[in-house]
Motif scaffolding. Sequence first.
Motif, PDB file in Angstrom:
ATOM      1  N   PRO A   2       9.568   5.313 -11.264  1.00  0.00           N
ATOM      2  CA  PRO A   2      10.154   4.028 -10.869  1.00  0.00           C
ATOM      3  C   PRO A   2      10.476   3.947  -9.377  1.00  0.00           C
ATOM      4  O   PRO A   2      10.416   2.854  -8.797  1.00  0.00           O
ATOM      5  CB  PRO A   2      11.415   3.918 -11.729  1.00  0.00           C
ATOM      6  N   LEU A   3      10.797   5.066  -8.751  1.00  0.00           N
ATOM      7  CA  LEU A   3      11.015   5.055  -7.302  1.00  0.00           C
ATOM      8  C   LEU A   3       9.724   4.697  -6.573  1.00  0.00           C
ATOM      9  O   LEU A   3       9.728   3.938  -5.596  1.00  0.00           O
ATOM     10  CB  LEU A   3      11.533   6.416  -6.835  1.00  0.00           C
ATOM     11  N   PHE A   4       8.613   5.244  -7.041  1.00  0.00           N
ATOM     12  CA  PHE A   4       7.315   4.899  -6.473  1.00  0.00           C
ATOM     13  C   PHE A   4       7.025   3.407  -6.648  1.00  0.00           C
ATOM     14  O   PHE A   4       6.534   2.746  -5.723  1.00  0.00           O
ATOM     15  CB  PHE A   4       6.222   5.735  -7.139  1.00  0.00           C
ATOM     16  N   LEU A   5       7.323   2.855  -7.829  1.00  0.00           N
ATOM     17  CA  LEU A   5       7.094   1.432  -8.058  1.00  0.00           C
ATOM     18  C   LEU A   5       7.899   0.580  -7.080  1.00  0.00           C
ATOM     19  O   LEU A   5       7.382  -0.394  -6.512  1.00  0.00           O
ATOM     20  CB  LEU A   5       7.469   1.061  -9.495  1.00  0.00           C
ATOM     21  N   ALA A   6       9.171   0.940  -6.876  1.00  0.00           N
ATOM     22  CA  ALA A   6      10.016   0.174  -5.959  1.00  0.00           C
ATOM     23  C   ALA A   6       9.462   0.237  -4.534  1.00  0.00           C
ATOM     24  O   ALA A   6       9.428  -0.781  -3.823  1.00  0.00           O
ATOM     25  CB  ALA A   6      11.444   0.696  -6.010  1.00  0.00           C
ATOM     26  N   ARG A   7       9.012   1.409  -4.103  1.00  0.00           N
ATOM     27  CA  ARG A   7       8.431   1.538  -2.764  1.00  0.00           C
ATOM     28  C   ARG A   7       7.141   0.734  -2.645  1.00  0.00           C
ATOM     29  O   ARG A   7       6.768   0.303  -1.549  1.00  0.00           O
ATOM     30  CB  ARG A   7       8.129   3.005  -2.438  1.00  0.00           C
ATOM     31  N   ALA A  52      -1.417  16.650  -4.082  1.00  0.00           N
ATOM     32  CA  ALA A  52      -1.430  15.586  -5.085  1.00  0.00           C
ATOM     33  C   ALA A  52      -2.614  15.755  -6.023  1.00  0.00           C
ATOM     34  O   ALA A  52      -3.665  16.287  -5.632  1.00  0.00           O
ATOM     35  CB  ALA A  52      -1.504  14.223  -4.406  1.00  0.00           C
ATOM     36  N   PRO A  53      -2.479  15.317  -7.285  1.00  0.00           N
ATOM     37  CA  PRO A  53      -3.590  15.428  -8.231  1.00  0.00           C
ATOM     38  C   PRO A  53      -4.827  14.673  -7.732  1.00  0.00           C
ATOM     39  O   PRO A  53      -4.719  13.643  -7.071  1.00  0.00           O
ATOM     40  CB  PRO A  53      -3.041  14.788  -9.509  1.00  0.00           C
ATOM     41  N   SER A  54      -5.974  15.176  -8.047  1.00  0.00           N
ATOM     42  CA  SER A  54      -7.230  14.523  -7.697  1.00  0.00           C
ATOM     43  C   SER A  54      -7.517  13.409  -8.701  1.00  0.00           C
ATOM     44  O   SER A  54      -7.469  13.633  -9.917  1.00  0.00           O
ATOM     45  CB  SER A  54      -8.373  15.539  -7.692  1.00  0.00           C
ATOM     46  N   VAL A  55      -7.809  12.225  -8.194  1.00  0.00           N
ATOM     47  CA  VAL A  55      -8.020  11.043  -9.033  1.00  0.00           C
ATOM     48  C   VAL A  55      -9.458  10.567  -8.886  1.00  0.00           C
ATOM     49  O   VAL A  55     -10.040  10.605  -7.796  1.00  0.00           O
ATOM     50  CB  VAL A  55      -7.062   9.904  -8.620  1.00  0.00           C
ATOM     51  N   ARG A  56     -10.038  10.125 -10.002  1.00  0.00           N
ATOM     52  CA  ARG A  56     -11.383   9.542  -9.941  1.00  0.00           C
ATOM     53  C   ARG A  56     -11.432   8.245 -10.729  1.00  0.00           C
ATOM     54  O   ARG A  56     -10.613   8.001 -11.623  1.00  0.00           O
ATOM     55  CB  ARG A  56     -12.428  10.522 -10.475  1.00  0.00           C
ATOM     56  N   ARG A  57     -12.394   7.418 -10.375  1.00  0.00           N
ATOM     57  CA  ARG A  57     -12.613   6.154 -11.081  1.00  0.00           C
ATOM     58  C   ARG A  57     -13.177   6.451 -12.476  1.00  0.00           C
ATOM     59  O   ARG A  57     -14.075   7.283 -12.633  1.00  0.00           O
ATOM     60  CB  ARG A  57     -13.606   5.302 -10.285  1.00  0.00           C
ATOM     61  N   ARG A  96       0.835  -1.197   0.000  1.00  0.00           N
ATOM     62  CA  ARG A  96       0.000   0.000   0.000  1.00  0.00           C
ATOM     63  C   ARG A  96       0.875   1.255   0.000  1.00  0.00           C
ATOM     64  O   ARG A  96       1.831   1.359   0.762  1.00  0.00           O
ATOM     65  CB  ARG A  96      -0.930  -0.008   1.206  1.00  0.00           C
ATOM     66  N   SER A  97       0.541   2.187  -0.880  1.00  0.00           N
ATOM     67  CA  SER A  97       1.338   3.399  -1.030  1.00  0.00           C
ATOM     68  C   SER A  97       1.082   4.382   0.106  1.00  0.00           C
ATOM     69  O   SER A  97       0.105   4.275   0.849  1.00  0.00           O
ATOM     70  CB  SER A  97       1.024   4.064  -2.372  1.00  0.00           C
ATOM     71  N   ASP A  98       1.988   5.348   0.228  1.00  0.00           N
ATOM     72  CA  ASP A  98       1.831   6.391   1.242  1.00  0.00           C
ATOM     73  C   ASP A  98       0.591   7.219   0.943  1.00  0.00           C
ATOM     74  O   ASP A  98       0.190   7.364  -0.219  1.00  0.00           O
ATOM     75  CB  ASP A  98       3.055   7.306   1.251  1.00  0.00           C
ATOM     76  N   VAL A 144       1.939   8.595 -10.993  1.00  0.00           N
ATOM     77  CA  VAL A 144       1.904   8.008  -9.650  1.00  0.00           C
ATOM     78  C   VAL A 144       0.490   8.040  -9.098  1.00  0.00           C
ATOM     79  O   VAL A 144       0.006   7.056  -8.516  1.00  0.00           O
ATOM     80  CB  VAL A 144       2.870   8.756  -8.714  1.00  0.00           C
ATOM     81  N   ALA A 145      -0.200   9.136  -9.312  1.00  0.00           N
ATOM     82  CA  ALA A 145      -1.547   9.297  -8.759  1.00  0.00           C
ATOM     83  C   ALA A 145      -2.519   8.265  -9.315  1.00  0.00           C
ATOM     84  O   ALA A 145      -3.361   7.729  -8.579  1.00  0.00           O
ATOM     85  CB  ALA A 145      -2.058  10.711  -9.032  1.00  0.00           C
ATOM     86  N   VAL A 146      -2.430   7.955 -10.619  1.00  0.00           N
ATOM     87  CA  VAL A 146      -3.404   7.019 -11.208  1.00  0.00           C
ATOM     88  C   VAL A 146      -3.031   5.561 -10.984  1.00  0.00           C
ATOM     89  O   VAL A 146      -3.888   4.679 -11.101  1.00  0.00           O
ATOM     90  CB  VAL A 146      -3.616   7.293 -12.721  1.00  0.00           C
ATOM     91  N   VAL A 147      -1.765   5.286 -10.649  1.00  0.00           N
ATOM     92  CA  VAL A 147      -1.363   3.906 -10.355  1.00  0.00           C
ATOM     93  C   VAL A 147      -1.581   3.577  -8.874  1.00  0.00           C
ATOM     94  O   VAL A 147      -1.882   2.427  -8.523  1.00  0.00           O
ATOM     95  CB  VAL A 147       0.103   3.665 -10.760  1.00  0.00           C
ATOM     96  N   SER A 148      -1.473   4.549  -7.998  1.00  0.00           N
ATOM     97  CA  SER A 148      -1.586   4.316  -6.555  1.00  0.00           C
ATOM     98  C   SER A 148      -2.855   3.565  -6.155  1.00  0.00           C
ATOM     99  O   SER A 148      -2.790   2.644  -5.321  1.00  0.00           O
ATOM    100  CB  SER A 148      -1.506   5.647  -5.801  1.00  0.00           C
TER     101      SER A 148
END
Length: 306
Positions: free
Chosen positions: A260-265, A158-163, A150-152, A233-237
């Motif tokens: 890629p840093l986000f992916l590793a974390r 951060a950008p606003s994300v929607r389904r 689970r991401s931070d 990052v926002a849409v993959v989280s």
Amino acid sequence: MSEHSFAGDEALPESRTVDAYDVRIADIADIDLDRLQALSISVGWPHRAEDWQFTREVGHGYVALDEIDRVLGSAMWFPHGDDFATIGMVITSPRLQALGVGEWLMKRVLAASAGRNYRLSATRAALALYRSLGFQPNRTVFQCQGEARRSDPPAANAPSVRRLEATDLAAVTALDARAFGTARTGLIARLFAQSVGYGVERDGALVAFSLCRPFGRGHVVGPVVAGLDEDAVAVVSPHVDAHDGAFLRLDTHLDEGAFPLFLARSGLRIHDTVLTMSLGSAPLLNPDARGPDCPVTYALATQALG
């Protein structure tokens, strides 16, 4: 139109002798899914029967069969419009590759799809074959996978994300075309129908999206399109969070920077690499050119589909 041309099907034999036994070509659409899955398992690929079925619904291809109808190899092509295609699912054992079965299958694919420019993902084992057919290297693809973590929590800015909803399909297709270099209308519609998607909008326009669907050992995230790392990052989280503790995969051309840093974390570490190659005047991939007005493909749909 590609400068490279290959003889039509009539110039390519339907059978040949390989290592003292006869091998013949057959349409991949006529082969049982369990036999195709056994072929991919034999080389360590994770494709389920359902993944093979999807590739057959969106592409075309051939298999090589021996005298008792064992599947010895495969190769497929996936049309995107009238003048571009990706090539994938090219599978042969190393021994048969050395005996020319891979080249035989590839030439059948190139003949059947003649008049197009091409892009593919080359494994190390097949690199010499593709070079011999005129393919040129472009970018490394990093296969990132693992048990998702689970991401931070997102930062305040951060950008606003929607389904994503069914009404977003046209915007997703258009944004993908800008990043990929050509429209993949039919493919994106099929992916969209079996995926969970998230998007970022600014000023009423979709600027980033991600799709996630069942594939292989778990789920795969892709395609992902964005112009900014923070949007990607926002849409993959949300997908990482949804699959916390489960197997998740993402294939990307990026190995430096925030994404890629986000992916590793998030538990998705580099498992393997392939090389994107092109033939003809296929649009080159340049994720380094990304920016607010220049969306790029952060994650492939699959290595076969691009």
